[in-house]
Design a protein around this motif. Sequence first.
Motif, PDB file in Angstrom:
ATOM      1  N   PRO A  47       0.819  -1.222   0.000  1.00 25.55           N
ATOM      2  CA  PRO A  47       0.000   0.000   0.000  1.00 25.55           C
ATOM      3  C   PRO A  47       0.853   1.274   0.000  1.00 25.55           C
ATOM      4  N   LEU A  48       2.032   1.207   0.624  1.00 21.07           N
ATOM      5  CA  LEU A  48       2.907   2.384   0.626  1.00 21.07           C
ATOM      6  C   LEU A  48       3.358   2.709  -0.803  1.00 21.07           C
ATOM      7  N   GLY A  49       3.714   1.661  -1.542  1.00 22.06           N
ATOM      8  CA  GLY A  49       4.118   1.854  -2.939  1.00 22.06           C
ATOM      9  C   GLY A  49       2.995   2.490  -3.755  1.00 22.06           C
ATOM     10  N   ALA A  50       1.752   2.025  -3.515  1.00 26.27           N
ATOM     11  CA  ALA A  50       0.606   2.585  -4.245  1.00 26.27           C
ATOM     12  C   ALA A  50       0.417   4.056  -3.892  1.00 26.27           C
ATOM     13  N   LEU A  51       0.660   4.384  -2.621  1.00 25.45           N
ATOM     14  CA  LEU A  51       0.531   5.780  -2.186  1.00 25.45           C
ATOM     15  C   LEU A  51       1.605   6.651  -2.849  1.00 25.45           C
ATOM     16  N   VAL A  52       2.834   6.138  -2.882  1.00 27.20           N
ATOM     17  CA  VAL A  52       3.937   6.893  -3.491  1.00 27.20           C
ATOM     18  C   VAL A  52       3.638   7.167  -4.968  1.00 27.20           C
ATOM     19  N   THR A  53       3.118   6.158  -5.658  1.00 20.21           N
ATOM     20  CA  THR A  53       2.763   6.335  -7.071  1.00 20.21           C
ATOM     21  C   THR A  53       1.674   7.398  -7.227  1.00 20.21           C
ATOM     22  N   TRP A  54       0.724   7.370  -6.312  1.00 22.57           N
ATOM     23  CA  TRP A  54      -0.365   8.346  -6.349  1.00 22.57           C
ATOM     24  C   TRP A  54       0.189   9.765  -6.149  1.00 22.57           C
ATOM     25  N   VAL A  55       1.033   9.915  -5.135  1.00 20.92           N
ATOM     26  CA  VAL A  55       1.561  11.240  -4.802  1.00 20.92           C
ATOM     27  C   VAL A  55       2.514  11.746  -5.896  1.00 20.92           C
ATOM     28  N   GLU A  56       3.426  10.880  -6.322  1.00 27.11           N
ATOM     29  CA  GLU A  56       4.526  11.375  -7.148  1.00 27.11           C
ATOM     30  C   GLU A  56       4.243  11.277  -8.639  1.00 27.11           C
ATOM     31  N   GLU A  57       3.405  10.311  -9.033  1.00 24.08           N
ATOM     32  CA  GLU A  57       3.102  10.175 -10.463  1.00 24.08           C
ATOM     33  C   GLU A  57       1.659  10.538 -10.765  1.00 24.08           C
ATOM     34  N   LYS A  58       0.957  10.998  -9.729  1.00 20.10           N
ATOM     35  CA  LYS A  58      -0.446  11.415  -9.880  1.00 20.10           C
ATOM     36  C   LYS A  58      -1.337  10.293 -10.413  1.00 20.10           C
ATOM     37  N   LYS A  59      -0.921   9.035 -10.171  1.00 18.80           N
ATOM     38  CA  LYS A  59      -1.762   7.912 -10.599  1.00 18.80           C
ATOM     39  C   LYS A  59      -2.508   7.365  -9.394  1.00 18.80           C
ATOM     40  N   ALA A  60      -3.792   7.704  -9.313  1.00 19.65           N
ATOM     41  CA  ALA A  60      -4.599   7.247  -8.186  1.00 19.65           C
ATOM     42  C   ALA A  60      -4.831   5.741  -8.288  1.00 19.65           C
ATOM     43  N   PRO A  61      -4.794   5.031  -7.153  1.00 19.63           N
ATOM     44  CA  PRO A  61      -5.006   3.573  -7.210  1.00 19.63           C
ATOM     45  C   PRO A  61      -6.469   3.237  -7.524  1.00 19.63           C
ATOM     46  N   ALA A  62      -6.703   2.620  -8.708  1.00 19.12           N
ATOM     47  CA  ALA A  62      -8.061   2.183  -9.068  1.00 19.12           C
ATOM     48  C   ALA A  62      -8.415   0.939  -8.264  1.00 19.12           C
ATOM     49  N   THR A  63      -7.406   0.106  -8.012  1.00 21.17           N
ATOM     50  CA  THR A  63      -7.540  -1.042  -7.116  1.00 21.17           C
ATOM     51  C   THR A  63      -6.244  -1.118  -6.317  1.00 21.17           C
ATOM     52  N   LEU A  64      -6.245  -1.928  -5.278  1.00 19.70           N
ATOM     53  CA  LEU A  64      -5.037  -2.112  -4.477  1.00 19.70           C
ATOM     54  C   LEU A  64      -4.635  -3.581  -4.609  1.00 19.70           C
ATOM     55  N   ALA A  65      -3.388  -3.816  -5.019  1.00 18.32           N
ATOM     56  CA  ALA A  65      -2.930  -5.200  -5.149  1.00 18.32           C
ATOM     57  C   ALA A  65      -2.888  -5.841  -3.768  1.00 18.32           C
ATOM     58  N   ALA A  66      -3.330  -7.095  -3.699  1.00 21.34           N
ATOM     59  CA  ALA A  66      -3.361  -7.805  -2.410  1.00 21.34           C
ATOM     60  C   ALA A  66      -2.977  -9.250  -2.647  1.00 21.34           C
ATOM     61  N   SER A  67      -2.489  -9.882  -1.592  1.00 21.22           N
ATOM     62  CA  SER A  67      -2.108 -11.280  -1.789  1.00 21.22           C
ATOM     63  C   SER A  67      -2.626 -12.154  -0.650  1.00 21.22           C
ATOM     64  N   VAL A  68      -2.937 -13.373  -1.027  1.00 24.34           N
ATOM     65  CA  VAL A  68      -3.405 -14.382  -0.083  1.00 24.34           C
ATOM     66  C   VAL A  68      -2.230 -15.305   0.198  1.00 24.34           C
ATOM     67  N   SER A  69      -1.999 -15.624   1.460  1.00 24.28           N
ATOM     68  CA  SER A  69      -0.918 -16.563   1.761  1.00 24.28           C
ATOM     69  C   SER A  69      -1.537 -17.901   2.178  1.00 24.28           C
ATOM     70  N   GLY A  70      -0.710 -18.856   2.471  1.00 19.87           N
ATOM     71  CA  GLY A  70      -1.205 -20.162   2.908  1.00 19.87           C
ATOM     72  C   GLY A  70      -1.656 -21.018   1.739  1.00 19.87           C
ATOM     73  N   SER A  71      -2.571 -21.953   2.023  1.00 19.68           N
ATOM     74  CA  SER A  71      -2.916 -22.981   1.038  1.00 19.68           C
ATOM     75  C   SER A  71      -3.617 -22.387  -0.185  1.00 19.68           C
ATOM     76  N   GLN A  72      -4.273 -21.238  -0.018  1.00 19.63           N
ATOM     77  CA  GLN A  72      -4.980 -20.632  -1.152  1.00 19.63           C
ATOM     78  C   GLN A  72      -4.152 -19.528  -1.806  1.00 19.63           C
ATOM     79  N   ARG A  73      -2.829 -19.569  -1.572  1.00 17.07           N
ATOM     80  CA  ARG A  73      -1.906 -18.550  -2.060  1.00 17.07           C
ATOM     81  C   ARG A  73      -2.278 -18.023  -3.441  1.00 17.07           C
ATOM     82  N   GLY A  74      -2.316 -16.717  -3.572  1.00 13.74           N
ATOM     83  CA  GLY A  74      -2.660 -16.138  -4.867  1.00 13.74           C
ATOM     84  C   GLY A  74      -2.791 -14.629  -4.780  1.00 13.74           C
ATOM     85  N   ALA A  75      -3.074 -14.021  -5.909  1.00 15.30           N
ATOM     86  CA  ALA A  75      -3.197 -12.564  -5.972  1.00 15.30           C
ATOM     87  C   ALA A  75      -4.663 -12.170  -6.042  1.00 15.30           C
TER      88      ALA A  75
END
Length: 526
Positions: A472-500
């Motif tokens: 989320p910090l990376g998404a914020l930096v992109t928003w602030v410095e490149e003026k690209k607002a996050p349309a979605t936030l990348a997230a990840s699942v860990s454990g047996s259902q590991r995935g994006a």
Amino acid sequence: MKILSLFYLAASLLGVVAANDANQGHTKNSCIHLNAPHVPGANVISIKAMELLNHTVPATPPFLLDSIYGLNVCEVDVVLTHPGADDQVLVKVWLPLEDWNGRFQANGGSGYAAGEFDLTLGPSVKLGYSSASTDAGVAVNPLTPETWALLPNGSVNMVTLTNFAYRSIHDMAIVGKEITEQFYGSKARYSYWNGCSTGGRQAMVAAQRYPDLFDGILAGAPAIFWASYVVAEQWPQVVMREENTFPSQCELKAFTDAAIAQCDELDGIKDGIISDPDLCHFDPYRLVGTCVCCNGIEVTISEAVARVVLKTLQGPFGPSGQSLWYGLNVGTALDFLVNTTVVSGQRVGLPFFVNDAWIRYYLAKDANYNIGDIDYSTFDRLLSQSEREYGSIIGTDNPDLSGFQKAGGKLLMWHGLSDQLIFPKGTIDYRDRVERLMGGSAKVNEFFRLFLAPGVDHCAGTPTLGAVPSDPLGALVTWVEEKKAPATLAASVSGSQRGARILCPYPLVAHYVGGNPRSAQSFQCI
Ligand SMILES: *[C@@H]1O[C@H](CO)[C@@H](O)[C@H](O)[C@H]1NC(C)=O
Ligand SMILES: *[C@@H]1O[C@H](CO)[C@@H](O)[C@H](O)[C@H]1NC(C)=O
Ligand SMILES: *[C@@H]1O[C@H](CO)[C@@H](O)[C@H](O)[C@H]1NC(C)=O
């Protein structure tokens, strides 16, 4: 487990301070030329600087999962005081000796600690930020304010409360930025706030009270509405007392599991996660009379136990049935707020430490207050007392973010929907208030986005099935410095259902639209 971890955290934080003192003099100082910064409203008492070479920050779950090795930083300790307050506030700044990324990052605390020091400075410096953390002039102990809440005559220490509530956020930013400029010979190009829980509350202090300090603010599971929600955390304990029913963790888990089983697939995929708890109409009474197997013993769910769960999910009610605060979302684990312990063979309530300490020190103003005696009418009284006495100091719920908006700041907030400590509905309430005041959802989204994370617990501190924001910090930096607002936030699942996965900006919810359930492309914001 988490409480235990917090004990380790407290111990390690105290240890960290001691270890640093012990190391003084053994390390060569090439960063000694720094001068005391100028801090409006405060006087600097001392400044100490030393190099930490090949420095390790040991893992301290759940706050820091992996150790950080090989740090080379200039560590600067600035101690300041506020005239007339007789306080001593430590601001610690870590400056990377190589590969500074040109940015400053202030880091927040947890529970009753204003800062986590090495545990947040380490990760932040590893990314190249110059970074700061502060103790706000109070003990670095997330578990309790017992050493600083009350004056010897028994009244509340307003100096330490003010420092903890908001003043330290300003001090830390000013000190951190000025030391950064002195050390590198140029100002940080951008400044960020990063914190979760208490750190998320402090984030909102920055946005509301000091709107010019940060270009970007990351607020996780923010402890806004502190004066209300912390007392509301006591509610399930009050219900158990009134019902004279103290369910086991095993019984409570049966309700969490039943709710998830009922509503899991409403979002299009069976993965153990309820994406939109508001769509889940779960009736705890459905379980009355069913048997659950607890430690090899069959237990029949009673009506009283179902009532405890129902009232926990509903949140506190007043004498005429009016809602006083929010409850937990369906499908959330209940083992923190509805916890119990066995005393002389008898199961009794065990309040969570944040509400326990707040009620004893700040409301009863008596360390020995018997919190187990709180009934419905005492609860009502304590809640309104808390809001009346402390709402304006530590509530951090001012929806007027126009100063921050005008300054061009960006606020990225996220909150796990299965947070069992800070009610996600309070965060949504705050967002709605901001929208009502500031021109609606689209207007607010220009500078403030809220991402809800289904199935994720408090600050992602316990293992979960839910997808946790990856960067989320990376998404914020992109928003602030490149003026690209996050349309979605990348997230990840860990454990047996590991995935994006993706997280969607409120009020949108990620829905499975087909394809590989482990791939982010298989989800859309609806
Ligand atoms: C740095 O510290 C690690 C232990 O964390 C050690 O193994 C390594 O030898 C050290 N490197 C130097 C250059 O001192
Ligand atoms: C306690 O001491 C503080 C500071 O000395 C003072 O302001 C306050 O009025 C005192 N309270 C009581 C109840 O005596
Ligand atoms: C619940 O209380 C027990 C003591 O009975 C304690 O060991 C446990 O850590 C607590 N659980 C949580 C989640 O706080």
